[in-house]
Design an enzyme around this catalytic site. Structure first.
Site, PDB file in Angstrom:
ATOM      1  N   GLU A  22       0.812  -1.215   0.000  1.00  0.00           N
ATOM      2  CA  GLU A  22       0.000   0.000   0.000  1.00  0.00           C
ATOM      3  C   GLU A  22       0.848   1.269   0.000  1.00  0.00           C
ATOM      4  O   GLU A  22       0.361   2.342   0.352  1.00  0.00           O
ATOM      5  CB  GLU A  22      -0.942  -0.015   1.202  1.00  0.00           C
ATOM      6  CG  GLU A  22      -1.926  -1.167   1.208  1.00  0.00           C
ATOM      7  CD  GLU A  22      -2.754  -1.214   2.481  1.00  0.00           C
ATOM      8  OE1 GLU A  22      -3.669  -0.391   2.613  1.00  0.00           O
ATOM      9  OE2 GLU A  22      -2.489  -2.074   3.335  1.00  0.00           O
ATOM     10  N   SER A 154      -6.584  -2.368   1.720  1.00  0.00           N
ATOM     11  CA  SER A 154      -6.964  -1.696   0.469  1.00  0.00           C
ATOM     12  C   SER A 154      -7.504  -2.664  -0.576  1.00  0.00           C
ATOM     13  O   SER A 154      -7.368  -2.443  -1.777  1.00  0.00           O
ATOM     14  CB  SER A 154      -5.766  -0.926  -0.116  1.00  0.00           C
ATOM     15  OG  SER A 154      -5.412   0.132   0.722  1.00  0.00           O
ATOM     16  N   TYR A 224      -9.583   4.122  -4.824  1.00  0.00           N
ATOM     17  CA  TYR A 224      -8.630   5.220  -4.861  1.00  0.00           C
ATOM     18  C   TYR A 224      -8.513   5.969  -6.197  1.00  0.00           C
ATOM     19  O   TYR A 224      -8.067   7.111  -6.223  1.00  0.00           O
ATOM     20  CB  TYR A 224      -7.233   4.699  -4.485  1.00  0.00           C
ATOM     21  CG  TYR A 224      -7.185   4.121  -3.094  1.00  0.00           C
ATOM     22  CD1 TYR A 224      -7.293   4.950  -1.974  1.00  0.00           C
ATOM     23  CD2 TYR A 224      -7.062   2.758  -2.901  1.00  0.00           C
ATOM     24  CE1 TYR A 224      -7.263   4.423  -0.694  1.00  0.00           C
ATOM     25  CE2 TYR A 224      -7.023   2.227  -1.621  1.00  0.00           C
ATOM     26  CZ  TYR A 224      -7.128   3.057  -0.526  1.00  0.00           C
ATOM     27  OH  TYR A 224      -7.105   2.536   0.734  1.00  0.00           O
ATOM     28  N   ARG A 263     -11.109   2.723  11.750  1.00  0.00           N
ATOM     29  CA  ARG A 263     -12.310   2.665  10.914  1.00  0.00           C
ATOM     30  C   ARG A 263     -12.692   1.209  10.738  1.00  0.00           C
ATOM     31  O   ARG A 263     -11.846   0.364  10.425  1.00  0.00           O
ATOM     32  CB  ARG A 263     -12.036   3.292   9.545  1.00  0.00           C
ATOM     33  CG  ARG A 263     -13.293   3.686   8.785  1.00  0.00           C
ATOM     34  CD  ARG A 263     -13.032   3.932   7.315  1.00  0.00           C
ATOM     35  NE  ARG A 263     -12.926   2.654   6.599  1.00  0.00           N
ATOM     36  CZ  ARG A 263     -11.884   2.303   5.854  1.00  0.00           C
ATOM     37  NH1 ARG A 263     -10.844   3.110   5.727  1.00  0.00           N
ATOM     38  NH2 ARG A 263     -11.873   1.139   5.245  1.00  0.00           N
ATOM     39  N   ASP A 265     -15.216  -1.664   8.950  1.00  0.00           N
ATOM     40  CA  ASP A 265     -16.099  -1.953   7.826  1.00  0.00           C
ATOM     41  C   ASP A 265     -17.137  -2.992   8.239  1.00  0.00           C
ATOM     42  O   ASP A 265     -16.804  -3.979   8.924  1.00  0.00           O
ATOM     43  CB  ASP A 265     -15.280  -2.477   6.639  1.00  0.00           C
ATOM     44  CG  ASP A 265     -14.241  -1.462   6.169  1.00  0.00           C
ATOM     45  OD1 ASP A 265     -14.479  -0.251   6.347  1.00  0.00           O
ATOM     46  OD2 ASP A 265     -13.198  -1.887   5.632  1.00  0.00           O
ATOM     47  N   GLU A 279     -13.763  -5.992   9.096  1.00  0.00           N
ATOM     48  CA  GLU A 279     -12.377  -5.760   9.492  1.00  0.00           C
ATOM     49  C   GLU A 279     -12.229  -4.356  10.039  1.00  0.00           C
ATOM     50  O   GLU A 279     -13.125  -3.525   9.922  1.00  0.00           O
ATOM     51  CB  GLU A 279     -11.431  -5.956   8.307  1.00  0.00           C
ATOM     52  CG  GLU A 279     -11.703  -5.027   7.143  1.00  0.00           C
ATOM     53  CD  GLU A 279     -10.831  -5.351   5.929  1.00  0.00           C
ATOM     54  OE1 GLU A 279      -9.825  -4.648   5.745  1.00  0.00           O
ATOM     55  OE2 GLU A 279     -11.163  -6.304   5.194  1.00  0.00           O
ATOM     56  N   ASN A 281      -9.416  -0.981  10.350  1.00  0.00           N
ATOM     57  CA  ASN A 281      -8.195  -0.304   9.905  1.00  0.00           C
ATOM     58  C   ASN A 281      -7.722   0.596  11.040  1.00  0.00           C
ATOM     59  O   ASN A 281      -8.466   1.487  11.470  1.00  0.00           O
ATOM     60  CB  ASN A 281      -8.470   0.544   8.664  1.00  0.00           C
ATOM     61  CG  ASN A 281      -8.876  -0.302   7.476  1.00  0.00           C
ATOM     62  OD1 ASN A 281      -8.037  -0.809   6.751  1.00  0.00           O
ATOM     63  ND2 ASN A 281     -10.174  -0.473   7.283  1.00  0.00           N
ATOM     64  N   GLY A 285      -6.833   5.410   5.566  1.00  0.00           N
ATOM     65  CA  GLY A 285      -6.393   6.319   4.519  1.00  0.00           C
ATOM     66  C   GLY A 285      -6.785   7.759   4.798  1.00  0.00           C
ATOM     67  O   GLY A 285      -7.806   8.030   5.432  1.00  0.00           O
TER      68      GLY A 285
END
Length: 340
Positions: A22, A154, A224, A263, A265, A279, A281, A285
């Site tokens: 990433e 990602s 992205y 964050r 999901d 999951e 993070n 990002g």
């Protein structure tokens, strides 16, 4: 937002780039964070651990780090451990929470142990499975299903498998990126994400974002590099669902011991409306397409203020432990009295 004494923050390194898959996204995140912090008067500088030794952080007088690294060697507890040894406070979760959260299987195990919902799964280890075992997985998890590396982010290496004939290629691709391959039940419904700011009981959930990707394919490209994905905030979920998502996300964040920000999901089953945690993070990002700044903006927090707030929350695991011990020691001395 509480005011921050910018000068007291000292010289700041924005860690970006790194050696993970990433790297490209991390460089974009780091560039945005660096510009935002500098606009607030912070003495911030770019620092790429792939090109410079972390020992330079101490030698060059950096007082804290904003971690804008994603994936391995940045989000997995390794950089966090190095910064602990260097004694330089950093943004985001500590060593243990980071190392668990990067591993989707370990994260699931912790959530399941605490009674939190997450899709059913099977774990395959590179070199430890046969073609027959791979082909049999849909018999247990159903079709379609998701195959992904256990420790990538990602959406790198993620495949949605629609038929038995696709299983082997999907597993082999994931195994090329990680020694552990996660095969996961597919939940059909609304895809949402919810950022969290803070630590422990003081942590708060920001507004939920509903993600509507082209043909339901929220992959690396659609995350992205295109404008085809729609991000809905307000999320437009039925009454009460957003609050329920925020509540379960906070529990999931706290049970992993996360701090600073993160964050999570979530998939909402279209038929039952029940949420399933996918999951987390721990170094999300911060690009122009990123979701934490989008949610924060909906809550009235600008990108620049968000970056400053996160930087101000930088900490060390061992500092918190020492403070606790110190407080306990003071309390103990107070109760001992004379002649103890």
């Amino acid at each position: 937002m509480t005011s921050v004494d910018v000068k007291a923050l000292g010289k700041v390194a924005v860690l970006m780039g790194g050696r993970s898959a990433e790297r490209e996204v991390s460089l974009m995140s780091g560039a945005g964070v660096l510009k935002a912090l500098q606009s607030k008067g912070v003495n911030a500088h770019a620092f790429d651990p792939a090109e410079r030794d972390l020992v330079e952080l101490k030698r060059k007088g950096f007082k804290r780090c904003f971690i804008a690294l994603h994936g391995r060697f940045g989000e997995d507890g390794t950089v966090q451990g190095a910064l602990e040894l260097l004694g330089i406070p950093y943004t985001g979760s500590g060593v243990m929470a980071s190392s668990i959260a990067i591993d989707k299987v370990m994260t699931k195990r912790v959530w399941l142990a605490d009674g939190l919902p997450t899709p059913r799964y099977q774990l395959l280890r590179r070199g430890g499975y046969t073609r027959e075992q791979v082909r049999a997985i849909p018999d247990d998890l159903g079709l379609p299903l998701i195959v992904k590396p256990a420790r990538e982010g990602s959406s790198i290496g993620v495949a949605k498998v629609a038929g038995y004939s696709e299983m082997q290629d999907a597993v082999d691709t994931a195994a090329g990126l990680d020694s552990d391959v996660l095969c996961e039940q597919f939940v059909s419904g609304d895809e949402v994400t919810c950022p969290v700011l803070g630590t422990g009981d003081s942590a708060i959930a920001l507004p939920v974002i509903r993600i509507v990707a082209p043909e339901g394919n929220y992959d690396y490209q659609n995350k992205y590099f295109t404008d085809d994905t729609k991000y809905l905030v307000p999320c437009g979920l039925p009454d009460g669902e957003e609050a329920a998502i925020q509540e379960i996300v906070l529990k999931a964040y706290r049970v992993l011991g996360c701090r600073g920000w993160g964050r999570i999901d979530v998939m909402i089953d279209g038929a039952t409306r029940k949420p399933s945690l996918l999951e987390i993070n721990t170094s999300p990002g911060m690009t122009g397409h990123s979701l934490v700044p989008m949610s924060a903006r909906a809550a009235g927090i600008s990108y620049e203020d968000l970056c400053l707030q996160l930087l101000a929350s930088a900490a060390l695991d061992h500092q918190r432990i020492e403070r606790r011990r110190s407080a306990q020691g003071t309390a103990g001395n107070a109760t001992e009295g004379p002649g103890a």
